[in-house]
Design an enzyme around this catalytic site. Sequence first.
Site, PDB file in Angstrom:
ATOM      1  N   GLY A 101     -17.353   0.639  -1.056  1.00 44.33           N
ATOM      2  CA  GLY A 101     -18.161   1.826  -0.778  1.00 44.33           C
ATOM      3  C   GLY A 101     -19.547   1.801  -1.361  1.00 44.33           C
ATOM      4  CG  PHE A 102     -22.332  -0.285  -4.878  1.00 44.28           C
ATOM      5  CD1 PHE A 102     -22.408   0.523  -5.999  1.00 44.28           C
ATOM      6  CD2 PHE A 102     -23.418  -1.100  -4.573  1.00 44.28           C
ATOM      7  CE1 PHE A 102     -23.548   0.517  -6.802  1.00 44.28           C
ATOM      8  CE2 PHE A 102     -24.553  -1.112  -5.369  1.00 44.28           C
ATOM      9  CZ  PHE A 102     -24.615  -0.299  -6.493  1.00 44.28           C
ATOM     10  CG  HIS A 148      -1.422  -8.738   0.357  1.00 48.44           C
ATOM     11  ND1 HIS A 148      -0.965  -7.444   0.335  1.00 48.44           N
ATOM     12  CD2 HIS A 148      -2.759  -8.634   0.207  1.00 48.44           C
ATOM     13  CE1 HIS A 148      -1.973  -6.607   0.175  1.00 48.44           C
ATOM     14  NE2 HIS A 148      -3.076  -7.311   0.083  1.00 48.44           N
ATOM     15  N   PRO A 151     -15.953  -4.749   2.937  1.00 50.42           N
ATOM     16  CG  PRO A 151     -16.097  -3.910   5.122  1.00 50.42           C
ATOM     17  CD  PRO A 151     -15.125  -4.128   3.999  1.00 50.42           C
ATOM     18  CE1 TYR A 201      -3.184  -2.884   0.342  1.00 52.24           C
ATOM     19  CE2 TYR A 201      -3.479  -2.373   2.659  1.00 52.24           C
ATOM     20  CZ  TYR A 201      -3.791  -3.139   1.555  1.00 52.24           C
ATOM     21  OH  TYR A 201      -4.706  -4.155   1.674  1.00 52.24           O
ATOM     22  N   GLY A 204     -11.396   9.547  -8.145  1.00 51.44           N
ATOM     23  CA  GLY A 204     -10.149  10.312  -8.182  1.00 51.44           C
ATOM     24  C   GLY A 204      -9.150   9.939  -9.252  1.00 51.44           C
ATOM     25  N   GLY A 205      -9.537   9.893 -10.498  1.00 48.34           N
ATOM     26  CA  GLY A 205      -8.593   9.701 -11.579  1.00 48.34           C
ATOM     27  C   GLY A 205      -8.122   8.266 -11.731  1.00 48.34           C
TER      28      GLY A 205
END
Length: 332
Positions: free
Chosen positions: A214-215, A131, A210, A57, A227-228
């Site tokens: 964000g949906f 990961h 989860p 990240y 954001g691009g």
Amino acid sequence: MEKRRLGKSNIMVNPVGLGCMGFSHAYGEPIPHDEAVKTLREAYEMGYDFFDTAEVYRGTNADGTISYNEELVGTALKDVRDEVVIATKMGVWHNEDLSLRTDSRPEVIRRSIDESLKRLGTDYVDLYYQHRIDPKVEPEEVASTMADLIKEGKIRSWGISEATEDYLRRANAVCPVTAIQNRYSMMARWHESLFPVCEELDVAFVAFSPMANGFLSGKYSPKTQFGGKDDYRNGMPQYEEAGWQKAQPLLKLLAELSEKYQASEAQISLAWMLCKKPYIIPIPGSRKSARLKENLAAADVMLDADEIARIDKALSGMQLDVFGGHKPKAEK
């Protein structure tokens, strides 16, 4: 709020953790360092005690410097280190086309943990994840390396992200796995087949995405401008017109439940999984303090077994498009 135990360990955390990725990776330009540290610290002060990051990240700041997510987390929590649980991950890197390459060789794991500890500014990690599964390295070899790191005091426990049943069982036989971290939401339920395995082996299920990126907050639509090119939500099927239309029955259901329980759609989507299993710990992410507070309060929304069954039945009748929506071959 009542804490939840991470698998067989003695590590206890509040029911909702914080996915820190978005502060520097995958959701557009990174948040400025000082602002990100301030928000992460606010999250701790409002009650978050489980923070999830990863070595991969990272993002590029406006001035061309690199924003390392682990550094943000470590700086924000430095003076309260023993009061929080920090999870980080190793074993994947991004190619130019955003696809992932994996490497879980023992020497790579060892190099990665040392670099992560340095960025986090700590001498141990509470939960260290592989990961992604590396098809070139056997699970027994990964587990053996993690067992050595536990003996050396560099990590307290370990886990697997995007685990399959066979891999989990083989790894757990060598060194007990504390948690798996798999995609899970009302739109992404294909890993529910792992619930009986988690119960048998006493493994926590940490749910990433989860709210389906964000949906399920009900705040976005196909008209939303993200954001691009560095925002991974661009092009996700749930945000395309066709996917959004398919999800209307789900959004309607969330709106009805929101009114019934006097909670936000985001809180309902989190409460659904929190009330389903005591070993599920969602780690939603947000850059905004108000959203962080809202997500944490989802633990106070109580749905009974009948309500959850009704929701599950409704979800099973829906055809939904969502990022990551193909069932892994290993789990067929």
